[in-house]
Design a protein around this motif. Structure first.
Motif, short mmCIF file in Angstrom:
data_model
loop_
_atom_site.label_atom_id
_atom_site.label_comp_id
_atom_site.label_asym_id
_atom_site.label_seq_id
_atom_site.Cartn_x
_atom_site.Cartn_y
_atom_site.Cartn_z
N PRO A 1 34.01 19.63 29.29
CA PRO A 1 34.55 19.98 30.60
C PRO A 1 35.81 20.85 30.49
N TYR A 2 36.60 20.62 29.45
CA TYR A 2 37.83 21.38 29.26
C TYR A 2 37.53 22.86 29.03
N SER A 3 36.60 23.18 28.12
CA SER A 3 36.31 24.59 27.86
C SER A 3 35.62 25.24 29.05
N PHE A 4 34.74 24.49 29.72
CA PHE A 4 34.01 25.05 30.85
C PHE A 4 34.95 25.33 32.02
N VAL A 5 35.84 24.38 32.34
CA VAL A 5 36.77 24.57 33.46
C VAL A 5 37.79 25.66 33.13
N SER A 6 38.18 25.76 31.86
CA SER A 6 39.10 26.83 31.47
C SER A 6 38.47 28.20 31.72
N ALA A 7 37.20 28.33 31.36
CA ALA A 7 36.50 29.58 31.64
C ALA A 7 36.37 29.82 33.13
N ALA A 8 36.12 28.75 33.89
CA ALA A 8 35.99 28.89 35.34
C ALA A 8 37.31 29.33 35.97
N ALA A 9 38.44 28.84 35.43
CA ALA A 9 39.75 29.25 35.96
C ALA A 9 39.98 30.74 35.74
N GLY A 10 39.63 31.23 34.54
CA GLY A 10 39.77 32.65 34.29
C GLY A 10 38.86 33.48 35.17
N PHE A 11 37.64 32.99 35.37
CA PHE A 11 36.69 33.73 36.22
C PHE A 11 37.15 33.74 37.67
N LEU A 12 37.76 32.63 38.11
CA LEU A 12 38.27 32.58 39.48
C LEU A 12 39.33 33.66 39.71
N LEU A 13 40.25 33.80 38.76
CA LEU A 13 41.26 34.84 38.89
C LEU A 13 40.61 36.23 38.88
N PHE A 14 39.66 36.43 37.97
CA PHE A 14 38.97 37.72 37.90
C PHE A 14 38.28 38.04 39.22
N LEU A 15 37.60 37.07 39.79
CA LEU A 15 36.88 37.27 41.04
C LEU A 15 37.84 37.54 42.19
N THR A 16 38.96 36.80 42.20
CA THR A 16 39.96 37.00 43.26
C THR A 16 40.53 38.41 43.20
N ASP B 116 47.07 45.69 38.01
CA ASP B 116 45.75 45.17 38.34
C ASP B 116 44.80 45.26 37.15
N VAL B 117 44.85 46.38 36.45
CA VAL B 117 43.99 46.53 35.28
C VAL B 117 44.35 45.50 34.21
N LEU B 118 45.66 45.31 33.99
CA LEU B 118 46.10 44.33 32.99
C LEU B 118 45.64 42.92 33.35
N LEU B 119 45.76 42.56 34.63
CA LEU B 119 45.33 41.22 35.06
C LEU B 119 43.82 41.06 34.96
N LEU B 120 43.09 42.13 35.28
CA LEU B 120 41.63 42.07 35.15
C LEU B 120 41.22 41.84 33.70
N VAL B 121 41.84 42.56 32.77
CA VAL B 121 41.52 42.40 31.36
C VAL B 121 41.89 40.99 30.89
N ALA B 122 43.08 40.51 31.29
CA ALA B 122 43.51 39.18 30.87
C ALA B 122 42.61 38.09 31.43
N SER B 123 42.24 38.20 32.70
CA SER B 123 41.38 37.17 33.30
C SER B 123 39.98 37.21 32.69
N ALA B 124 39.48 38.40 32.37
CA ALA B 124 38.18 38.50 31.72
C ALA B 124 38.21 37.85 30.34
N ALA B 125 39.31 38.07 29.61
CA ALA B 125 39.45 37.44 28.29
C ALA B 125 39.53 35.92 28.41
N CYS B 126 40.25 35.44 29.43
CA CYS B 126 40.37 34.00 29.65
C CYS B 126 39.05 33.38 30.08
N THR B 127 38.14 34.18 30.55
CA THR B 127 36.80 33.69 30.90
C THR B 127 35.88 33.68 29.69
#
Length: 363
Positions: free
Chosen positions: A57-72, A90-101
């Motif tokens: 659940p930890y790895s899955f929710v961590s990926a979901a958190a990154g995807f949530l930011l990316f989608l937002t 915006d580009v930097l945040l998109l790259v970071a959130s994609a990596a966190c996903t």
């Protein structure tokens, strides 16, 4: 995680792999997926099984958190007027959130505990920036909606002073960002109480996540009928007490208890009477045990006590006292815990004395 299950006939222990309590939801999803997939959605069933095998659940929710930011971020870029916000950010945040996903999804069960703070940091920094310095109301609202998610994540997966320190500092920073924001107050579209309420909701989500996780952990190591430690909980407590005994050079004794003719109680008076006998016996024992002692249920009518700083002589006197005060007869066996003994060995020695007493009872 590994739990210890005990076989009375074998007189020993068997190890079985168990998921953490939170992970059972993925097992349930996989079971539902299997039942549904056989008739309608085999692809979904296979996907859920892969998730169950590869992720916690930890790895899955961590990926979901990154995807949530990316989608937002994507939604905000498409549907809001981004005048005044640097596109580089915006580009930097998109790259970071994609990596966190992607990273938690790729690493799965190997995703380390400290790494979860990375998507939390990305979410927190982006939320603080847009709340405090963005003139776009939609981005402010989106960032405020992310605050409870950050708090719930910290409360669920992190413990103690670390998580509480992070949420306190984050709450202060959010409040300062609200005071600095042009979107709040008399000149903005949102009143200051709305911002304060958002911080309060974030704190509530943190405490709720912490409480629910503590309850799940407590239920995972306690017996639901009697409230004492279950096999897993007692195994963990045994390791802690044995280590403490080894370091201090103190005595440590283990006692095994088994009720005499317990099946007769269930057959003649019903299972409710048998359950009440177990609960009342546990209450009576607990009143005479020290806080440092540990009481566990191995299954059925079998219980085990861990008695730190007690010799065999002292432990035997305690068991005799408990036995005389009991409303139903039970047999017991003792064994002293050595510094290098395994729980299996100690239980085996205590069982040997228990069986001798049982034989006398049957005779």
């Amino acid at each position: 995680m590994v739990s210890i299950s005990r076989g009375r006939e074998a007189g020993g222990l068997t190890a079985s792999a168990e998921l953490p309590p939170v992970a059972t939801e993925f097992t349930g999803l996989a079971q539902v997926g299997r039942a549904t997939g056989r008739a309608h959605l085999p692809g979904v069933s296979r996907m859920l099984r892969r998730i169950d095998r590869r992720h916690t659940p930890y790895s899955f929710v961590s990926a979901a958190a990154g995807f949530l930011l990316f989608l937002t971020l994507i939604v905000d870029l498409i549907f809001s007027n981004n005048t005044g916000n640097p596109i580089e950010l915006d580009v930097l945040l998109l790259v970071a959130s994609a990596a966190c996903t992607v990273i938690p999804l790729v690493m799965g069960r190997r995703y380390p505990p400290w790494a979860g703070l990375i998507p939390v940091s990305v979410l927190a920094i982006s939320a603080l920036y847009f709340i405090g310095f963005s003139d776009i109301d939609q981005r402010v609202v989106s960032s405020m909606q992310e605050l409870p998610i950050v708090a719930l994540y910290l409360g669920w997966f992190y413990r103690g002073w670390l998580a509480r320190s992070i949420i306190i500092v984050f709450s202060i920073c959010v409040f300062i960002a609200i005071l600095l924001s042009s979107s709040f107050g008399e000149s903005g579209h949102f009143s200051l109480p709305i911002g304060v309420a958002s911080v309060a909701i974030m704190a509530f989500c943190f405490e709720a996540g912490s409480y629910l996780q503590r309850e799940l952990e407590r239920h995972a190591v306690h017996d639901h009928l009697t409230g004492v430690l279950n096999r897993r909980g007692f195994s963990e407590r045994f390791a802690l007490e044995q280590d403490r005994s080894r370091r201090m050079g103190a005595k440590l004794t283990l006692a095994v208890i088994d009720f005499d003719h317990f099946k007769r109680v269930n057959d003649e008076q019903g299972h409710a009477a048998g359950d009440e006998l177990l609960r009342s016996s546990v209450r009576a024992w607990s009143m005479r045990l020290f806080d440092s002692d540990a009481l566990g249920r191995l299954g059925g009518d079998e219980f085990v006590m861990l008695l730190p700083q007690r010799s065999l002589r002292d432990s035997r006197a305690l068991l005799e006292l408990l036995r005389r005060a009991s409303t139903h007869s039970w047999s017991w066996g003792l064994s002293e815990v050595g510094p290098d003994d395994t729980l299996e060995c100690v239980l085996s020695r205590a069982d040997a004395e228990l069986y001798e007493r049982k034989a006398k009872v049957h005779q």
